[in-house]
Write a protein that holds these residues in place. Sequence first.
Motif, short mmCIF file in Angstrom:
data_model
loop_
_atom_site.label_atom_id
_atom_site.label_comp_id
_atom_site.label_asym_id
_atom_site.label_seq_id
_atom_site.Cartn_x
_atom_site.Cartn_y
_atom_site.Cartn_z
N ALA A 7 49.28 31.25 61.19
CA ALA A 7 48.26 31.41 62.25
C ALA A 7 46.97 32.04 61.77
CB ALA A 7 48.92 31.96 63.41
N ALA A 8 47.00 32.76 60.73
CA ALA A 8 46.02 33.63 60.32
C ALA A 8 45.01 32.75 59.52
CB ALA A 8 46.50 35.02 59.44
N ARG A 9 45.52 31.56 58.75
CA ARG A 9 44.90 30.94 57.91
C ARG A 9 45.28 29.57 57.75
NH1 ARG A 9 46.53 29.49 53.25
NH2 ARG A 9 45.11 28.85 51.44
N HIS A 10 44.61 28.80 58.45
CA HIS A 10 44.73 27.31 58.41
C HIS A 10 43.79 26.51 57.51
CE1 HIS A 10 46.99 27.65 62.39
NE2 HIS A 10 46.04 28.05 62.77
N ASP A 11 44.84 25.60 56.66
CA ASP A 11 44.04 25.10 55.35
C ASP A 11 44.28 23.49 55.46
OD1 ASP A 11 42.86 24.50 52.91
OD2 ASP A 11 44.30 25.75 51.92
N VAL A 12 43.22 22.91 55.91
CA VAL A 12 43.68 21.48 55.91
C VAL A 12 43.90 20.93 54.36
CG1 VAL A 12 42.02 20.94 58.00
CG2 VAL A 12 41.10 20.87 55.60
N TYR A 13 43.49 21.57 53.40
CA TYR A 13 43.78 20.91 52.18
C TYR A 13 45.43 21.30 51.69
CZ TYR A 13 38.73 20.29 51.77
OH TYR A 13 37.41 20.18 52.13
N ALA A 15 49.06 20.82 51.70
CA ALA A 15 49.69 19.43 52.09
C ALA A 15 50.53 19.34 53.24
CB ALA A 15 50.60 19.12 50.58
N GLN A 16 51.03 20.50 53.70
CA GLN A 16 51.96 20.59 54.88
C GLN A 16 51.39 21.32 55.97
OE1 GLN A 16 54.86 19.08 54.81
NE2 GLN A 16 54.33 18.32 52.95
N CYS A 17 50.06 21.48 55.82
CA CYS A 17 49.45 22.21 57.22
C CYS A 17 49.14 21.08 58.30
CB CYS A 17 47.97 22.54 56.63
SG CYS A 17 47.34 23.68 58.04
N PRO A 18 49.82 21.56 59.39
CA PRO A 18 49.55 20.50 60.53
C PRO A 18 48.05 20.29 60.96
CG PRO A 18 51.02 22.52 60.93
CD PRO A 18 50.25 22.77 59.91
N CYS A 19 47.19 20.89 60.36
CA CYS A 19 45.78 20.77 60.72
C CYS A 19 45.48 19.09 60.28
CB CYS A 19 45.03 21.50 59.62
SG CYS A 19 44.72 23.26 60.22
N ARG A 20 46.26 18.83 59.19
CA ARG A 20 45.97 17.38 58.63
C ARG A 20 46.43 16.53 59.69
NH1 ARG A 20 47.49 16.50 52.45
NH2 ARG A 20 45.90 17.98 51.66
N GLU A 21 47.47 16.61 60.62
CA GLU A 21 47.88 15.68 61.75
C GLU A 21 46.40 15.44 62.64
OE1 GLU A 21 51.40 16.65 63.61
OE2 GLU A 21 52.28 16.96 61.35
N VAL A 22 45.96 16.54 63.09
CA VAL A 22 44.88 16.63 63.91
C VAL A 22 43.59 16.13 63.29
CG1 VAL A 22 43.29 18.31 65.28
CG2 VAL A 22 45.73 18.88 65.18
N LEU A 23 43.24 16.21 61.89
CA LEU A 23 42.30 15.80 61.37
C LEU A 23 42.62 14.14 61.43
CD1 LEU A 23 39.67 16.04 59.91
CD2 LEU A 23 41.03 16.28 57.73
N ASP A 24 43.59 13.78 61.17
CA ASP A 24 43.98 12.33 61.13
C ASP A 24 43.71 11.59 62.29
OD1 ASP A 24 44.96 9.96 59.91
OD2 ASP A 24 46.68 10.08 61.20
#
Length: 120
Positions: A7-13, A15-24
Amino acid sequence: MDTGCTAARHDVYAAQCPCREVLDLLANKWSALAIGALEEGPQRFGALRRRLEGVSPKVLTNTLRRLEERGFVDRTVYPAVPLHVEYALTELGHSVAEPLRQLRTWVEVHLDDIRGARTP
């Protein structure tokens, strides 16, 4: 499981960060176009389908469902015969609409440059 994302550090780079799903989801052309069309105000499915030329009903349904699940779109059902359903951007949807609009505009402005840069 270490996702590489807290929660303190999201990182789209990561591999397992949920940010990637949103970016996709947001980088998908139909999502970007649906959000753009909904900037014009709430719309029924048929109006959205006509606005997004070339989208199949199945793809549009799946796109709207995913956008709704992530909180970008609200789906409102009005009791009528036939059933009346409208889709509208949420506050979150409006917040992402601006950067997506900038991207769509950039593509339109630079399309000739992009085509000219293609290698034969």
